[in-house]
Design a protein around this motif. Structure first.
Motif, mmCIF file in Angstrom:
data_model
loop_
_atom_site.group_PDB
_atom_site.id
_atom_site.type_symbol
_atom_site.label_atom_id
_atom_site.label_comp_id
_atom_site.label_asym_id
_atom_site.label_seq_id
_atom_site.Cartn_x
_atom_site.Cartn_y
_atom_site.Cartn_z
ATOM 1 N N GLU A 171 0.431 4.320 0.916
ATOM 2 C CA GLU A 171 0.350 5.224 2.065
ATOM 3 C C GLU A 171 0.502 4.494 3.401
ATOM 4 O O GLU A 171 0.967 5.057 4.373
ATOM 5 C CB GLU A 171 -0.990 5.983 2.048
ATOM 6 C CG GLU A 171 -1.203 6.843 0.825
ATOM 7 C CD GLU A 171 -0.239 8.011 0.739
ATOM 8 O OE1 GLU A 171 0.341 8.408 1.768
ATOM 9 O OE2 GLU A 171 -0.037 8.522 -0.381
ATOM 10 N N ASN A 172 0.036 3.272 3.452
ATOM 11 C CA ASN A 172 0.133 2.529 4.705
ATOM 12 C C ASN A 172 0.699 1.142 4.427
ATOM 13 O O ASN A 172 0.008 0.136 4.536
ATOM 14 C CB ASN A 172 -1.248 2.425 5.365
ATOM 15 C CG ASN A 172 -1.179 1.695 6.686
ATOM 16 O OD1 ASN A 172 -0.216 1.835 7.437
ATOM 17 N ND2 ASN A 172 -2.188 0.878 6.979
ATOM 18 N N ARG B 41 10.920 14.659 13.879
ATOM 19 C CA ARG B 41 9.491 14.379 14.010
ATOM 20 C C ARG B 41 9.235 12.868 14.008
ATOM 21 O O ARG B 41 8.419 12.361 14.765
ATOM 22 C CB ARG B 41 8.783 15.040 12.822
ATOM 23 C CG ARG B 41 7.318 15.188 12.971
ATOM 24 C CD ARG B 41 6.811 16.352 12.176
ATOM 25 N NE ARG B 41 6.924 16.088 10.738
ATOM 26 C CZ ARG B 41 6.504 16.948 9.811
ATOM 27 N NH1 ARG B 41 5.972 18.096 10.155
ATOM 28 N NH2 ARG B 41 6.638 16.663 8.540
ATOM 29 N N ASP C 4 0.858 -1.192 0.000
ATOM 30 C CA ASP C 4 0.000 0.000 0.000
ATOM 31 C C ASP C 4 0.894 1.241 0.000
ATOM 32 O O ASP C 4 1.779 1.354 0.838
ATOM 33 C CB ASP C 4 -0.882 -0.031 1.255
ATOM 34 C CG ASP C 4 -1.898 1.099 1.299
ATOM 35 O OD1 ASP C 4 -3.073 0.807 1.510
ATOM 36 O OD2 ASP C 4 -1.514 2.282 1.131
ATOM 37 N N ASP D 123 10.582 11.377 17.281
ATOM 38 C CA ASP D 123 9.728 11.771 18.395
ATOM 39 C C ASP D 123 8.477 10.891 18.439
ATOM 40 O O ASP D 123 8.080 10.398 19.497
ATOM 41 C CB ASP D 123 9.338 13.242 18.215
ATOM 42 C CG ASP D 123 8.721 13.806 19.486
ATOM 43 O OD1 ASP D 123 9.118 13.341 20.575
ATOM 44 O OD2 ASP D 123 7.855 14.691 19.382
ATOM 45 N N MET D 124 7.871 10.677 17.266
ATOM 46 C CA MET D 124 6.678 9.832 17.208
ATOM 47 C C MET D 124 7.017 8.393 17.580
ATOM 48 O O MET D 124 6.261 7.739 18.307
ATOM 49 C CB MET D 124 6.080 9.907 15.798
ATOM 50 C CG MET D 124 4.855 9.039 15.569
ATOM 51 S SD MET D 124 3.465 9.468 16.622
ATOM 52 C CE MET D 124 2.708 10.788 15.681
ATOM 53 N N GLU E 296 7.264 8.282 21.174
ATOM 54 C CA GLU E 296 5.963 8.465 21.801
ATOM 55 C C GLU E 296 5.119 7.184 21.785
ATOM 56 O O GLU E 296 4.403 6.907 22.738
ATOM 57 C CB GLU E 296 5.217 9.593 21.105
ATOM 58 C CG GLU E 296 3.957 9.975 21.855
ATOM 59 C CD GLU E 296 3.345 11.255 21.324
ATOM 60 O OE1 GLU E 296 4.093 12.221 21.105
ATOM 61 O OE2 GLU E 296 2.127 11.274 21.137
ATOM 62 N N PRO F 226 2.211 5.840 12.711
ATOM 63 C CA PRO F 226 1.536 6.658 11.688
ATOM 64 C C PRO F 226 2.480 7.374 10.720
ATOM 65 O O PRO F 226 2.060 7.768 9.645
ATOM 66 C CB PRO F 226 0.730 7.676 12.501
ATOM 67 C CG PRO F 226 1.229 7.597 13.890
ATOM 68 C CD PRO F 226 1.922 6.302 14.075
ATOM 69 N N LEU F 227 3.750 7.549 11.100
ATOM 70 C CA LEU F 227 4.641 8.308 10.211
ATOM 71 C C LEU F 227 5.537 7.402 9.382
ATOM 72 O O LEU F 227 6.628 7.788 8.974
ATOM 73 C CB LEU F 227 5.488 9.286 11.035
ATOM 74 C CG LEU F 227 4.705 10.368 11.790
ATOM 75 C CD1 LEU F 227 5.657 11.364 12.429
ATOM 76 C CD2 LEU F 227 3.736 11.104 10.879
ATOM 77 N N ASP G 220 6.539 9.020 6.152
ATOM 78 C CA ASP G 220 6.829 10.451 6.184
ATOM 79 C C ASP G 220 8.233 10.734 5.662
ATOM 80 O O ASP G 220 9.061 9.838 5.580
ATOM 81 C CB ASP G 220 6.722 10.930 7.638
ATOM 82 C CG ASP G 220 5.856 12.160 7.735
ATOM 83 O OD1 ASP G 220 4.848 12.200 7.038
ATOM 84 O OD2 ASP G 220 6.202 13.058 8.520
#
Lengths: 652, 353
Positions: free
Chosen positions: B168-169, B212, B166, B215-216, B219, B188-189, B192
């Motif tokens: 995007e994912n 970013r 996929d 960090d994600m 997290e 989710p990233l 990115d």
């Protein structure tokens, strides 16, 4: 025979790339042609008058007009020659616009082709015979397919005018998409308050018979006399006994069923009354969630029902109805937005669709009108609206604009502020499309009075971070990237033709476009008719439209249907098949191919023979082409006429 | 499918900044029976500096790589680097156009004669080897390791060129890491931008974008970020000092998926080459071992409880059978017990009335 030929310029539409005078000159040499001329606009009043005058002056017995497609003006010219005393079937048309002038720029080639088409038409005309229509009685009853606002309007208008109406709705209640809305733009008036009374009218109108939770199974027959089979799906509740008290829905132990009416915002029970104002307000069982059906034991609803209406043995039932006309008003569905993995593809609970948001805003919805994040039930502060999710996007095969999303998004942003005064709405948009009465003012109001921040740009990605949703996109006016921290994201999901619309179109024998929307008879001049006589369109099934336009089209469809069914008798088209009994060998091949069941077998002195039922035959010509004996001929399109055309074209 | 034989294009970073990717890829392929035949005297794939200047010159570089492969009879090639993959594939697709291909051939003077294909190492692992076979090879499970997969921009995009997973994912790397025993967290990233080669025109951009992602990852609770691209790895690993200076306080090792495969397959330490990473991975493994021990203890406890439950149930059944035998003289204990039960129910029904 004395044939007159008229070559139309159609302004410059034809004359621009066809030498019309030269075509007329060549036509004057064709057999039996006694008069040929070119004419500026054959369809206009002076043009028709000129044809009539020529018929009288030269004693013409047949006329050829070379102009546009017969779909456009064949009826016009037939009427004109009839006014001059010539039988309307002693007329032929040559299409030199769509088939010639519009598709090529080579004047010499075009002129030759036009002349050849005229030669064919004249050759066919020489074998035309005078035909007279027969008349047949009309069934004064209208079928309306779909109980959304367009269908409701069509049904009520027709019923108020005295017509009997049968309405078929596939869901257990009528009301369609509008019943799911909280408020409507641009007046922000309550949707169910204005639709509810109309729904009640449908239920109570003496002229309307409603079949909810039913689908159209089969349509046969023809304009004025359609035979329709309706399948009433098993609800497992006897609606004659059900009083709509709702006791069963309170006691049902299967409380995790998908709530179709509420778009899955919160669960419901397996036996349901979709919403308090449902029409009919009757319970039905969703079999896939029911314990009685899945586990073989439960029976709670049957036990608690005070009238004993629950019946697990219920089967689908077929009803047959005869109607004279049909209005299709089957509406639309939402695009499957889960193809957008960049928006989470359904993985994030706080990304909801606009229709789900309507149910959250609605006081009769599962949250009682309180906007809550599905993930944790808290009230959102920052609400981001993303427009054009599944609209104007060729990458998923939906390049068209859904038309109403800009407006309902503006409305939802206003309602958000009303529900949560401390909230801040952001709207990501491509263009604001608001061309309606009071619409543009409305989209200004949401920005200026309600403080919604409109960001012009697409959202590239939505992702969760620390309990919030980060919405990343472009601000194309500022030329920057933006990231908004949202508590709730509402996707303005675009619309598409409703599921199975193509299957329904095939049952009704009407055309549909590449997206599944039904084709109107003419994009400007016949917006509610189809190319199948007696079938009309209303609402979004013809093309996406908002409530006012759907209602207008519902009324228009009713008016057209009333015009048709106000007559006691209709003329049948005499261009039908007939069987030469001498040649027929009774092989039944024609009976098998006839899509209209218009041929029956008869016994003639012990021999089986085919016989055409004149009022049912639509003149499609399938039997004509199939008959191995050449025993079936189609009036006005006989084998000899078609051969004459071929010979006129292939002379050498 | 016992063995796979393919041409191999290591790419320039494999000889320098991503030596650990190169080494672990070769080791893992050997272990899985994938025969790698390195293209003799290969050259630059035609990446960014070339294709942003002239597409024909860039394609000429790629075309020479394939021509070199032809000399050794190689048609199908794999590469660990997504950027090489994208360039080589785009060159092949552009050369399907006869006009473009004529321009390229004028430069190389070596028209291609064979059918060529180019795929990534990851794609071959997932599509040809398959996660089941990989799972079967695992000797030291990564159980207890919390990972996030990071695919970067190129592994699945542009969709029409890559035709893998996929866009995007993507989930291919997720499935592969699960097969190694690791716990894959939703990330989710995962596609990115890491900053790519932006550090050349603007030094500030890359640490911000890479920061970013780290960090994600921190997290969502990851021990490390798994990558498949040399440039992503460099931006995420090498720049953690700059990222921390920018205020994002995360320390996360960034290994290649092939390094984790080498470890899970229990290959020699030199093959996994973890010593080449900037951020030390050992604390993450230590954490993994502690967690694995906890998980195993939990599992033992649960298994014991299950066994105890089964034992008690068996005991009860035995007792019931004993009783039934005593009650029914002809040994039809079960039947009479059933009858009794039905009778009881009927009585209760009567009581209601």
């Amino acid at each position: 025979m004395k044939i007159g030929v008229f070559i139309c310029h159609c302004g410059s539409n034809i004359a621009g790339t066809v030498d019309c005078a030269a075509v007329a000159e060549r036509a004057s040499t064709y057999p039996d042609v006694v008069y040929a001329t070119d004419i500026m606009y054959a369809c206009a009043e002076p043009g028709q008058d000129a044809i009539i005058a020529a018929i009288k002056k030269h004693g013409l017995t047949g006329v050829v007009v070379a102009s546009c497609t017969p779909r456009m003006h064949e009826p016009t010219f037939r009427k004109a020659v009839e006014r001059a005393g010539v039988n309307r079937y002693m007329f032929e048309m040559a299409n030199i616009r769509e088939h010639v002038s519009w598709i090529g720029k080579d004047i010499e080639a075009n002129t030759n082709k036009a002349a050849e088409l005229v030669r064919m038409a004249a050759a066919k005309l020489r074998l035309d015979r005078e035909l007279k229509p027969k008349s047949f009685p009309v069934t004064k009853r209208l079928l309306v397919i779909g109980g959304g606002v367009a269908g409701i309007q069509a049904a009520l208008d027709a019923a108020d005018a005295g017509l009997e109406v049968v309405m078929v709705e596939k869901q257990p209640t009528i009301g369609g998409k509008m019943a799911k809305l909280d408020k409507t733009f641009p007046t922000v008036d309550c949707s169910s308050c204005i639709l509810g009374p109309r729904m009640v009218d449908v239920a109570q109108h003496p002229n309307i018979t409603l079949y909810a939770y039913a689908e159209l199974e089969e349509v046969s027959g023809y304009v004025g006399n359609f035979d329709v089979k309706i399948r009433k799906k098993a609800t497992y509740v006897d609606w004659d006994k059900c009083t709509g008290c709702g006791l069963c829905t309170e006691k049902c132990p299967s409380k995790k069923s998908y709530d179709r009416f509420n778009e899955g915002v919160g669960p419901t029970t397996a036996i349901i009354i979709p919403f308090p104002q449902a029409i009919p307000k009757k319970a039905s069982i969703e079999r896939e969630y029911c314990r009685q059906f899945n586990k073989g034991k439960c029976g709670v609803c049957a036990k608690v029902c005070p009238t004993g209406a629950v019946n697990y043995e219920m089967q689908d039932e077929t009803v047959e109805v005869k109607v004279g006309g049909i209005v299709a008003a089957t509406g639309y569905d939402l695009v499957d937005w889960k193809v957008y993995s960049e928006y989470g593809g359904g993985r994030y609970p706080d990304v909801v669709t606009s229709l789900q948001y309507e149910r959250m805003l609605s006081a009769s919805g599962p949250t009682g009108g309180h906007v809550k994040r599905p993930s944790d039930g808290t009230e959102p502060v920052n609400v981001v609206f993303v427009q054009c999710v599944g609209s104007r996007d060729p990458s998923i095969g939906r390049p068209y604009c859904s038309g109403f999303c800009c407006m309902y998004t503006a409305k939802q942003a206003i309602l958000t502020k009303d529900h949560i005064p401390g909230s801040q709405s952001y709207v990501f948009y491509m263009d604001i499309r608001s061309p309606g009465k009071g619409y543009d003012e409305f989209t200004r109001r949401v920005q200026e009075e309600y403080g919604a921040r409109y960001v012009r740009g697409r959202v590239s990605m939505i992702y969760p971070k620390g309990g919030k949703l980060m919405v990343r996109g472009a601000d194309t006016l500022m030329g920057t990237q933006v990231e908004v921290e949202a508590d709730l994201v509402v996707l303005a999901v675009g619309a598409e033709a409703s599921a199975n619309s193509s299957a329904l179109a095939e049952k009704l024998r009407i055309s549909y476009d590449g997206y599944g929307f039904f084709m109107e008879g003419h994009p400007k001049l016949k917006p509610v008719e189809t190319n199948t006589a007696g079938v009309f369109l209303a609402g979004s099934c013809q093309g996406l439209k908002d409530i006012p336009s759907s209602v207008a089209q519902g009324s228009a469809a009713a008016a057209k249907a009333l015009g048709l069914l106000s007559r006691d008798m209709l003329d049948s088209d005499p261009q039908i098949a007939s069987v030469s009994v001498n040649r027929c060998v009774g092989c039944r091949k024609c009976i098998e191919v006839c899509p209209f069941k218009a041929i029956q077998e008869v016994d003639m002195r012990g021999q089986p023979k085919a016989e055409v039922i004149e009022t049912v035959c639509q003149g499609c010509g399938l039997c004509n082409a199939t008959c191995p004996q050449g025993a079936i001929q189609l009036s006005h399109f006989t084998d000899n006429q078609i051969l004459a055309e071929v010979e006129a074209l292939c002379r050498f | 499918m016992s063995s796979i034989n393919v041409g191999y294009f290591p790419g320039c970073s494999g000889l320098g900044t991503s030596m650990e990717y190169e080494r672990s890829t070769r080791a893992v392929c050997r272990e899985l029976g994938i025969g790698l035949r390195e293209i003799p005297d290969w050259n630059c794939c035609g990446s960014t500096p070339a294709h942003s200047t002239d597409s024909a010159l860039s394609a000429a570089l790629a075309s020479r790589v394939f021509a070199q492969g032809e000399n050794a009879g190689i048609g199908d090639v794999i590469t660990p680097c997504p950027s090489c993959l994208k360039n080589l594939r785009v060159a092949l697709e552009h050369m399907e156009d006869p006009l473009f291909s004529a321009r390229v051939e004028a430069l190389t003077e070596r028209p291609l004669k064979m059918q060529h294909s180019i795929r990534s190492v990851l794609q071959v692992m997932v599509e040809d080897v398959g996660t089941e076979r990989i799972r079967g090879r695992v000797r030291r499970s990564l159980k207890g390791l919390k990972v996030v997969p990071y695919y970067g921009c190129l592994m699945t995009r542009p969709e029409k060129v890559m035709r893998f997973d996929d866009p995007e994912n993507p989930v291919a790397l997720d499935r592969l890491l699960e097969a190694l025993g690791a716990e894959v967290l939703p990330f989710p990233l995962k596609t990115d931008c890491c900053g790519g080669s932006f550090s050349i025109p603007s030094r500030k951009v890359t640490p911000r974008l890479a920061g970013r992602i780290l960090d994600m990852a921190g997290e969502v609770g990851a021990d490390l970020v798994v990558v498949a691209c040399p440039l992503c790895q460099m931006n995420l690993d090498l720049r953690q000092g700059q990222i921390r200076a920018g205020g994002i306080d995360r320390v996360l090792p960034v290994p290649y998926f092939t390094q984790l495969m080498a470890r899970a397959f229990a290959l020699p330490e030199a093959d996994a080459a973890f010593n080449k990473l900037v951020e030390d991975i050992e604390p993450a493994f230590a954490c993994m071992q502690r967690r694995a021990a906890d998980i195993e203890a939990e599992e033992r406890k649960a298994a014991a409880a299950e066994a105890e439950k089964a034992r008690l149930a068996a005991e009860r059944a035995a007792k019931a059978a004993e009783k039934a035998k005593d009650a029914g003289p002809d040994g039809a204990g079960a039947k009479s017990a059933g009858a009794k039960k039905t009778k009881g129910k009927a009585d209760a029904g009567g009581g209601d009335v």
